[in-house]
Scaffold this motif. Structure first.
Motif, PDB file in Angstrom:
ATOM      1  N   LEU A  12       9.894   1.867 -13.900  1.00 13.00           N
ATOM      2  CA  LEU A  12      10.279   0.534 -14.379  1.00 13.00           C
ATOM      3  C   LEU A  12       9.055  -0.290 -14.770  1.00 13.00           C
ATOM      4  O   LEU A  12       9.052  -0.950 -15.804  1.00 13.00           O
ATOM      5  CB  LEU A  12      11.077  -0.201 -13.293  1.00 13.00           C
ATOM      6  CG  LEU A  12      12.482   0.329 -13.003  1.00 13.00           C
ATOM      7  CD1 LEU A  12      13.075  -0.385 -11.794  1.00 13.00           C
ATOM      8  CD2 LEU A  12      13.394   0.167 -14.213  1.00 13.00           C
ATOM      9  N   GLN A  33       9.778  -9.955 -10.215  1.00  9.60           N
ATOM     10  CA  GLN A  33       8.384 -10.172  -9.817  1.00  9.60           C
ATOM     11  C   GLN A  33       7.986 -11.630 -10.038  1.00  9.60           C
ATOM     12  O   GLN A  33       7.325 -12.238  -9.189  1.00  9.60           O
ATOM     13  CB  GLN A  33       7.456  -9.259 -10.620  1.00  9.60           C
ATOM     14  CG  GLN A  33       7.436  -7.814 -10.164  1.00  9.60           C
ATOM     15  CD  GLN A  33       6.369  -7.013 -10.911  1.00  9.60           C
ATOM     16  OE1 GLN A  33       6.179  -7.180 -12.109  1.00  9.60           O
ATOM     17  NE2 GLN A  33       5.673  -6.156 -10.196  1.00  9.60           N
ATOM     18  N   PHE A  67      13.133  -5.966 -13.317  1.00  8.56           N
ATOM     19  CA  PHE A  67      11.952  -5.689 -12.489  1.00  8.56           C
ATOM     20  C   PHE A  67      10.874  -6.738 -12.748  1.00  8.56           C
ATOM     21  O   PHE A  67      10.293  -7.298 -11.826  1.00  8.56           O
ATOM     22  CB  PHE A  67      11.424  -4.282 -12.812  1.00  8.56           C
ATOM     23  CG  PHE A  67      10.189  -3.894 -12.058  1.00  8.56           C
ATOM     24  CD1 PHE A  67      10.270  -3.414 -10.750  1.00  8.56           C
ATOM     25  CD2 PHE A  67       8.943  -3.985 -12.647  1.00  8.56           C
ATOM     26  CE1 PHE A  67       9.120  -3.055 -10.051  1.00  8.56           C
ATOM     27  CE2 PHE A  67       7.785  -3.628 -11.963  1.00  8.56           C
ATOM     28  CZ  PHE A  67       7.883  -3.156 -10.659  1.00  8.56           C
ATOM     29  N   GLU A 122      17.132  -2.797 -16.623  1.00  5.81           N
ATOM     30  CA  GLU A 122      16.566  -2.699 -15.270  1.00  5.81           C
ATOM     31  C   GLU A 122      15.071  -2.989 -15.257  1.00  5.81           C
ATOM     32  O   GLU A 122      14.559  -3.605 -14.320  1.00  5.81           O
ATOM     33  CB  GLU A 122      16.840  -1.315 -14.671  1.00  5.81           C
ATOM     34  CG  GLU A 122      18.262  -1.134 -14.197  1.00  5.81           C
ATOM     35  CD  GLU A 122      18.408   0.022 -13.219  1.00  5.81           C
ATOM     36  OE1 GLU A 122      17.532   0.200 -12.350  1.00  5.81           O
ATOM     37  OE2 GLU A 122      19.404   0.767 -13.350  1.00  5.81           O
ATOM     38  N   SER A 123      14.368  -2.551 -16.287  1.00  9.73           N
ATOM     39  CA  SER A 123      12.923  -2.811 -16.324  1.00  9.73           C
ATOM     40  C   SER A 123      12.654  -4.297 -16.554  1.00  9.73           C
ATOM     41  O   SER A 123      11.708  -4.870 -15.998  1.00  9.73           O
ATOM     42  CB  SER A 123      12.230  -1.958 -17.395  1.00  9.73           C
ATOM     43  OG  SER A 123      12.706  -2.264 -18.691  1.00  9.73           O
ATOM     44  N   LYS A 172      10.418   2.743  -9.245  1.00 11.84           N
ATOM     45  CA  LYS A 172       9.689   1.490  -9.445  1.00 11.84           C
ATOM     46  C   LYS A 172       8.512   1.685 -10.389  1.00 11.84           C
ATOM     47  O   LYS A 172       8.222   0.817 -11.219  1.00 11.84           O
ATOM     48  CB  LYS A 172       9.198   0.932  -8.100  1.00 11.84           C
ATOM     49  CG  LYS A 172      10.291   0.296  -7.274  1.00 11.84           C
ATOM     50  CD  LYS A 172       9.721  -0.370  -6.037  1.00 11.84           C
ATOM     51  CE  LYS A 172      10.817  -1.047  -5.232  1.00 11.84           C
ATOM     52  NZ  LYS A 172      10.281  -1.695  -4.009  1.00 11.84           N
TER      53      LYS A 172
END
Length: 202
Positions: A9, A61, A57, A53-54, A6
Motif C-alpha cells: 500500500l 497516516q 493508507f 485502499e492505498s 502495508k
C-alpha cells in the motif's frame, strides 16, 4: 521483494500520487515490487480496490498525525494554532501529490474519490469548524463572522488554490503558502484585541 500488505500500500500510493492512478499499472507495481500479479490480486480484487485502499493508507497516516498532535498539544486556549497545524500537514501532503492523481480518481475511481471527499469533509466540518467556533467563543474570532462560511469559502478550497498554478510549490515554500493561504485569512477574522496580543504563530 515486498509482500507485506502495508508495504504494498505504501509503495502503491507513493507511485499513484507521483505518476497518476491511471498511468501506473498493476504490472508495473508487481514488477517494481518484485512480486507476481497473482500476489497482488491475493490482497486486492481489482485495481480500483488497490487505489482505494492505498489512498486510505495515506489519509489514515495524515489523520493519525493530526490526532497525535491534538492529544499532545490540546491548545485549549489557542485553537487556531491547531487549525494552522492541520493545514500545514495538508499543504505538505498536497505538495507530494501530482494533481493528475486526484483528477484520475474523480474520473476513473469513484469509490476512491468518494473516500477522499469524505476525508476532506471530516477534517473541515468535524475538526476545523468546531475549532474555529471555539476560537469565536473565546473572543478570538469576531462575533459577526459566519464560521461555516469561512470554512466553505476559504478553508475548504486550499487544494483548488494550490493546484491552480502548476509551479506554486516550486516557487514558494510551505511556510509562505501557509502564511498567504491560511494565516492571513485567519488574521482577517480575528478580534482586534486578540490580534494585538497573539498575532498567530506560523
Amino acid at each position: 521483494m515486498l509482500e507485506d500488505k502495508k508495504d504494498i500500500l505504501a509503495y502503491a500510493i507513493e507511485n499513484f500520487t507521483k505518476f497518476g492512478s491511471k498511468r501506473f499499472s498493476m504490472d508495473e507495481l508487481a514488477q517494481n515490487l518484485g512480486i507476481s500479479k497473482k500476489t497482488l490480486y491475493r490482497y486486492f480484487g481489482s485495481k480500483e480496490e488497490l487505489v482505494s485502499e492505498s489512498l486510505c493508507f495515506l489519509l489514515n497516516q495524515l489523520r493519525a498525525k493530526v490526532d497525535d498532535y491534538m492529544v499532545q498539544n490540546p491548545n485549549e486556549n489557542e485553537p487556531l494554532t491547531t487549525i494552522i497545524f492541520i493545514y500545514k500537514q495538508g499543504l505538505m501532503t498536497l505538495q507530494e501529490i501530482n494533481p493528475s492523481f486526484l483528477y484520475g480518481l474523480s474520473k476513473y475511481y469513484p469509490d476512491a474519490y468518494k473516500r477522499y471527499s469524505e476525508f476532506k469533509k471530516d477534517i473541515i466540518w468535524d475538526l476545523v469548524c468546531p475549532l474555529l467556533k471555539k476560537a469565536q467563543n473565546l473572543g478570538q474570532v469576531r462575533k459577526e463572522v459566519k464560521v461555516e462560511l469561512v470554512c466553505m469559502l476559504i478553508l475548504g478550497r486550499m487544494e483548488e488554490m494550490v493546484y491552480s498554478t502548476p509551479t506554486l510549490f516550486e516557487e514558494y515554500s510551505i511556510q509562505e503558502l501557509l502564511e498567504h493561504i491560511i494565516i492571513n485569512n485567519l488574521r482577517g477574522i480575528l478580534t482586534l484585541e486578540y490580534l494585538s496580543t497573539s498575532p498567530l504563530e506560523k
